[in-house]
Design a protein around this motif. Sequence first.
Motif, mmCIF file in Angstrom:
data_model
loop_
_atom_site.group_PDB
_atom_site.id
_atom_site.type_symbol
_atom_site.label_atom_id
_atom_site.label_comp_id
_atom_site.label_asym_id
_atom_site.label_seq_id
_atom_site.Cartn_x
_atom_site.Cartn_y
_atom_site.Cartn_z
ATOM 1 N N SER A 254 8.197 19.840 24.748
ATOM 2 C CA SER A 254 7.425 19.981 25.987
ATOM 3 C C SER A 254 7.823 18.933 27.017
ATOM 4 O O SER A 254 8.130 17.784 26.678
ATOM 5 C CB SER A 254 5.923 19.863 25.681
ATOM 6 N N LEU A 255 7.819 19.351 28.271
ATOM 7 C CA LEU A 255 8.100 18.455 29.388
ATOM 8 C C LEU A 255 6.835 17.662 29.703
ATOM 9 O O LEU A 255 5.784 18.230 29.953
ATOM 10 C CB LEU A 255 8.541 19.263 30.615
ATOM 11 N N ARG A 256 6.952 16.315 29.709
ATOM 12 C CA ARG A 256 5.772 15.485 29.891
ATOM 13 C C ARG A 256 5.725 14.778 31.253
ATOM 14 O O ARG A 256 4.639 14.490 31.761
ATOM 15 C CB ARG A 256 5.728 14.428 28.779
ATOM 16 N N PHE A 257 6.888 14.481 31.820
ATOM 17 C CA PHE A 257 6.886 13.684 33.050
ATOM 18 C C PHE A 257 8.215 13.869 33.776
ATOM 19 O O PHE A 257 9.263 14.035 33.150
ATOM 20 C CB PHE A 257 6.670 12.205 32.707
ATOM 21 N N VAL A 258 8.159 13.858 35.110
ATOM 22 C CA VAL A 258 9.361 14.037 35.935
ATOM 23 C C VAL A 258 9.376 12.975 37.023
ATOM 24 O O VAL A 258 8.349 12.693 37.655
ATOM 25 C CB VAL A 258 9.401 15.435 36.585
ATOM 26 N N THR A 259 10.541 12.372 37.247
ATOM 27 C CA THR A 259 10.762 11.484 38.390
ATOM 28 C C THR A 259 11.888 12.064 39.228
ATOM 29 O O THR A 259 12.950 12.416 38.694
ATOM 30 C CB THR A 259 11.139 10.066 37.931
ATOM 31 N N LEU A 260 11.666 12.173 40.520
ATOM 32 C CA LEU A 260 12.669 12.688 41.449
ATOM 33 C C LEU A 260 13.014 11.611 42.472
ATOM 34 O O LEU A 260 12.126 10.984 43.048
ATOM 35 C CB LEU A 260 12.139 13.915 42.204
ATOM 36 N N LEU A 261 14.285 11.392 42.679
ATOM 37 C CA LEU A 261 14.757 10.541 43.774
ATOM 38 C C LEU A 261 15.688 11.383 44.617
ATOM 39 O O LEU A 261 16.710 11.857 44.133
ATOM 40 C CB LEU A 261 15.501 9.316 43.246
ATOM 41 N N LEU B 80 5.206 4.453 30.376
ATOM 42 C CA LEU B 80 3.784 4.752 30.551
ATOM 43 C C LEU B 80 3.477 6.218 30.260
ATOM 44 O O LEU B 80 2.469 6.548 29.647
ATOM 45 C CB LEU B 80 3.358 4.398 31.983
ATOM 46 N N ALA B 81 4.373 7.099 30.728
ATOM 47 C CA ALA B 81 4.159 8.533 30.513
ATOM 48 C C ALA B 81 4.239 8.899 29.036
ATOM 49 O O ALA B 81 3.598 9.858 28.588
ATOM 50 C CB ALA B 81 5.179 9.334 31.313
ATOM 51 N N ALA B 82 5.015 8.148 28.250
ATOM 52 C CA ALA B 82 5.146 8.428 26.820
ATOM 53 C C ALA B 82 4.015 7.822 26.012
ATOM 54 O O ALA B 82 3.867 8.139 24.825
ATOM 55 C CB ALA B 82 6.482 7.885 26.313
ATOM 56 N N ASN B 83 3.224 6.984 26.660
ATOM 57 C CA ASN B 83 2.118 6.327 25.959
ATOM 58 C C ASN B 83 0.865 7.188 26.062
ATOM 59 O O ASN B 83 0.299 7.373 27.145
ATOM 60 C CB ASN B 83 1.873 4.945 26.583
ATOM 61 N N HIS C 212 -4.854 9.061 32.650
ATOM 62 C CA HIS C 212 -4.599 9.788 33.897
ATOM 63 C C HIS C 212 -3.234 9.451 34.505
ATOM 64 O O HIS C 212 -3.108 9.168 35.690
ATOM 65 C CB HIS C 212 -5.700 9.485 34.919
ATOM 66 N N HIS C 213 -2.205 9.455 33.679
ATOM 67 C CA HIS C 213 -0.877 9.161 34.209
ATOM 68 C C HIS C 213 -0.351 10.340 35.013
ATOM 69 O O HIS C 213 -0.631 11.497 34.716
ATOM 70 C CB HIS C 213 0.108 8.835 33.079
ATOM 71 N N PHE C 214 0.424 10.028 36.065
ATOM 72 C CA PHE C 214 0.989 11.085 36.901
ATOM 73 C C PHE C 214 1.918 11.980 36.088
ATOM 74 O O PHE C 214 2.581 11.539 35.147
ATOM 75 C CB PHE C 214 1.777 10.491 38.074
ATOM 76 N N LYS C 215 1.994 13.257 36.466
ATOM 77 C CA LYS C 215 2.942 14.184 35.854
ATOM 78 C C LYS C 215 4.290 14.171 36.572
ATOM 79 O O LYS C 215 5.312 14.502 35.997
ATOM 80 C CB LYS C 215 2.370 15.603 35.886
ATOM 81 N N MET C 216 4.260 13.815 37.862
ATOM 82 C CA MET C 216 5.496 13.778 38.644
ATOM 83 C C MET C 216 5.426 12.635 39.647
ATOM 84 O O MET C 216 4.377 12.362 40.215
ATOM 85 C CB MET C 216 5.726 15.103 39.384
#
Length: 400
Positions: free
Chosen positions: A35-42, A244-247, A252-256
């Motif tokens: 499953s996709l848990r978190f995305v960072t876009l630059l 943080l996203a893996a913890n 309430h961690h951001f999804k993106m």
Amino acid sequence: MEGGRKRRRRTRSTPFPLLLSLALWLLLPVAQGRSLRFVTLLYRHGDRSPVKAYPRDPYQESAWPQGFGQLSLIYIRSTDFDRTLMSAEANLAGLYPPEDHQMFSPNISWQPIPVHTVPDSMERLLKFPLSPCPRYEQLQNETRQTAEYVNKTIQYMQFLEMVANRTGIQDVSLESVWSVYDTLFCEKTHEMQLPDWVTPEVMIQLKQLKDFSFAFLFGIHRRVEKARLQGGVLLSQIRKNLTLAANASTPHHFKMLMYSAHDTTLVALQMALDVYNGRQAPYASCHIFELYQEDDGNFSVEMFFRNESGKEPYLLQLPDCEQHCPLLKFMQITEPVISEDWKHECEIASTMKDTELIVVLTVCGSILFLLTVLLLTVLFRSKSHPPGYRHVSSKEEEQS
């Protein structure tokens, strides 16, 4: 009764082993797929007008309705520039079209989404190269002495002189010529007629030098140390966000998380990751980090780069790691370019010794000055009273 008897007969006919299997299946934990848990876009901002014009450019700022350095299309952390803020707002408008109660006006298919920024003078995350950093400037001076830089200067010396004469810029160098290419590229993109001297061959050479200027900023010489002082700063924050996203305990961690920035931001980051392809990131190009939780509960990181509108993002693979790079391995491989104390590493190692030397030289200089004054005083008095000379009084002169 007949109906009741029939229902009881159907119940009795259900095989016991099947019921047992069903009960056991319900008691077992549901298998979790990847499953996709978190995305960072630059991403780099969209199409814009030039940042500036060269002195003899026929298209000065008045030729651009929105002024220099602005988006020509109307199309969250962002740097504090109109073009990056507008790009962030445009992307958000596409990502979050209003629905139902979010439609505050039937004629406006848009809802406000916050975009966070800091004043340009305080930007320490997305605008590169970061400054002030004396050690980085020292590394740049060393880069200018490398054979690659010297040979490139000799190779393009006549071309740079030609560009200087044609543009009216007094000092065109390998480091500053990018701005000429940038201006001409913007004008060409907006179908403005370029000067006669700007041939396709000239544009090719300008593009090559522009790409070299990016390599100069973040590579060529001591790439890893430059990365610690530049792109590694942003990578450090991205690593923290992934952790943080893996913890699971993080509330309430951001999804993106999206960063709206510049081509130099992308180059600095990709140089730090050692995945830079050597070419300027085009408008709206995007570096993507995806954090997945695998079937076994562990986490992995995938990276992609989208730099063409008509094609899917292509895979970026971290050196020495597989496509689904385990998060722990991702952290280990990128650790060498992460600075624990940026300000300290930016200091020049001999700063304290230089200070002590200055103090010593100042004291010695003062002592030398005093000795010189004393010596001159003695010499002056010696000349005023030469050996064997004695003042004769007027009484002695009368007796003689």
